[in-house]
Scaffold this motif. Structure first.
Motif, PDB file in Angstrom:
ATOM      1  N   LEU A 131       0.796  -1.224   0.000  1.00 13.84           N
ATOM      2  CA  LEU A 131       0.000   0.000   0.000  1.00 13.84           C
ATOM      3  C   LEU A 131       0.835   1.283   0.000  1.00 13.84           C
ATOM      4  N   PRO A 132       1.897   1.398   0.811  1.00 11.58           N
ATOM      5  CA  PRO A 132       2.689   2.644   0.764  1.00 11.58           C
ATOM      6  C   PRO A 132       3.247   2.917  -0.631  1.00 11.58           C
ATOM      7  N   GLY A 133       3.710   1.880  -1.293  1.00 11.40           N
ATOM      8  CA  GLY A 133       4.250   2.055  -2.641  1.00 11.40           C
ATOM      9  C   GLY A 133       3.192   2.491  -3.633  1.00 11.40           C
ATOM     10  N   LEU A 134       2.004   1.912  -3.524  1.00  8.26           N
ATOM     11  CA  LEU A 134       0.918   2.275  -4.433  1.00  8.26           C
ATOM     12  C   LEU A 134       0.513   3.734  -4.228  1.00  8.26           C
ATOM     13  N   ILE A 135       0.419   4.153  -2.961  1.00  5.41           N
ATOM     14  CA  ILE A 135       0.070   5.548  -2.673  1.00  5.41           C
ATOM     15  C   ILE A 135       1.134   6.497  -3.226  1.00  5.41           C
ATOM     16  N   SER A 136       2.403   6.113  -3.080  1.00  6.96           N
ATOM     17  CA  SER A 136       3.493   6.945  -3.602  1.00  6.96           C
ATOM     18  C   SER A 136       3.433   7.040  -5.127  1.00  6.96           C
ATOM     19  N   THR A 137       3.074   5.946  -5.769  1.00  6.64           N
ATOM     20  CA  THR A 137       2.947   5.959  -7.223  1.00  6.64           C
ATOM     21  C   THR A 137       1.812   6.872  -7.664  1.00  6.64           C
ATOM     22  N   LYS A 190      -3.722   3.860   9.553  1.00  5.55           N
ATOM     23  CA  LYS A 190      -3.382   5.252   9.251  1.00  5.55           C
ATOM     24  C   LYS A 190      -2.009   5.615   9.811  1.00  5.55           C
ATOM     25  N   GLU A 191      -1.766   5.211  11.053  1.00  4.94           N
ATOM     26  CA  GLU A 191      -0.471   5.521  11.679  1.00  4.94           C
ATOM     27  C   GLU A 191       0.675   4.898  10.901  1.00  4.94           C
ATOM     28  N   ALA A 192       0.509   3.648  10.503  1.00  2.92           N
ATOM     29  CA  ALA A 192       1.570   2.938   9.787  1.00  2.92           C
ATOM     30  C   ALA A 192       1.876   3.587   8.440  1.00  2.92           C
ATOM     31  N   ILE A 193       0.844   3.910   7.695  1.00  2.00           N
ATOM     32  CA  ILE A 193       1.041   4.457   6.355  1.00  2.00           C
ATOM     33  C   ILE A 193       1.560   5.886   6.407  1.00  2.00           C
ATOM     34  N   THR A 194       0.963   6.709   7.246  1.00  2.00           N
ATOM     35  CA  THR A 194       1.378   8.113   7.286  1.00  2.00           C
ATOM     36  C   THR A 194       2.806   8.268   7.804  1.00  2.00           C
TER      37      THR A 194
END
Length: 204
Positions: free
Chosen positions: A69-75, A94-98
């Motif tokens: 998920l972090p990579g997809l959001i960055s893309t 939310k805490e993990a991703i942000t």
């Protein structure tokens, strides 16, 4: 309704298999369910446009279900996304991703909206005019939900023969398809059941 299995293997990726991720295409929506590593590549291989993904559902916080998920959001950010993105998942997501986005100085330039889940009862977490999404609480080592996607009933189908028989004006057609009766000039009320047919059966 169409389902793409992007990945369904165990926690360790294999050369020909990927961790959990699925795309559900339903009523003009593209829903992403889980986002294990390699999800972006699988989206590319299946020719699914990133821009059509507006809602992501994460079942639980084991890595093989959300480490992509972090990579997809960055893309999304690199592609210049402007539309908001809704993410549904367990409290803590939310805490993990942000944290990862902030540490990597790659905070999004689009609205990122988290809907954190903690209830152990079934709840509706998304609904519009065409689709409803409910949680399915599951028994796992950590807090986990499945998701039930259901088509909502569509408009009733116009019975053209009946409409012609009663000489119903076209201006009433939209109201009829929404289930309303029609009152004729003479005062006679024509029941909607006589003027319409059931819509196609909803899927889930």
């Amino acid at each position: 309704m169409r389902l793409y299995i992007l990945g369904c293997f165990a926690a360790t990726p294999r050369a020909l298999n990927n961790p959990s991720s699925q795309i559900l295409e339903i009523k003009n929506h593209i829903f992403l369910i889980d986002c294990g590593e390699g999800t972006q590549l699988q989206l590319r291989k299946n020719k699914i446009r990133f821009s059509r993904i507006q809602h992501i559902f994460i079942s639980h916080l084991h890595g093989d279900h959300f480490f992509g998920l972090p990579g997809l959001i960055s893309t999304f950010r690199l592609l210049g996304r402007e539309k908001e993105l809704h993410i549904y998942g367990p409290k803590g997501l939310k805490e993990a991703i942000t944290l990862l986005l902030k540490l990597g100085d790659s905070w999004t330039n689009f609205p990122l909206i988290f809907h954190e889940l903690s209830s152990k009862e079934q709840n509706v977490i998304f609904q519009d005019n065409t689709v409803s999404v409910k949680t399915i609480p599951l028994d796992h080592r950590v807090y986990t939900n499945g998701f039930l996607f259901s088509e909502l009933p569509g408009e009733r189908k116009l019975n053209t023969k009946a409409v012609a028989k009663y000489k119903i004006d076209k201006v009433y057609f939209n109201k009829i398809k929404k289930g309303e009766d029609v009152s004729l000039e003479a005062g006679q009320i024509i029941s909607n059941d006589l003027l319409t047919m059931d819509p196609p059966k909803s899927k889930q």
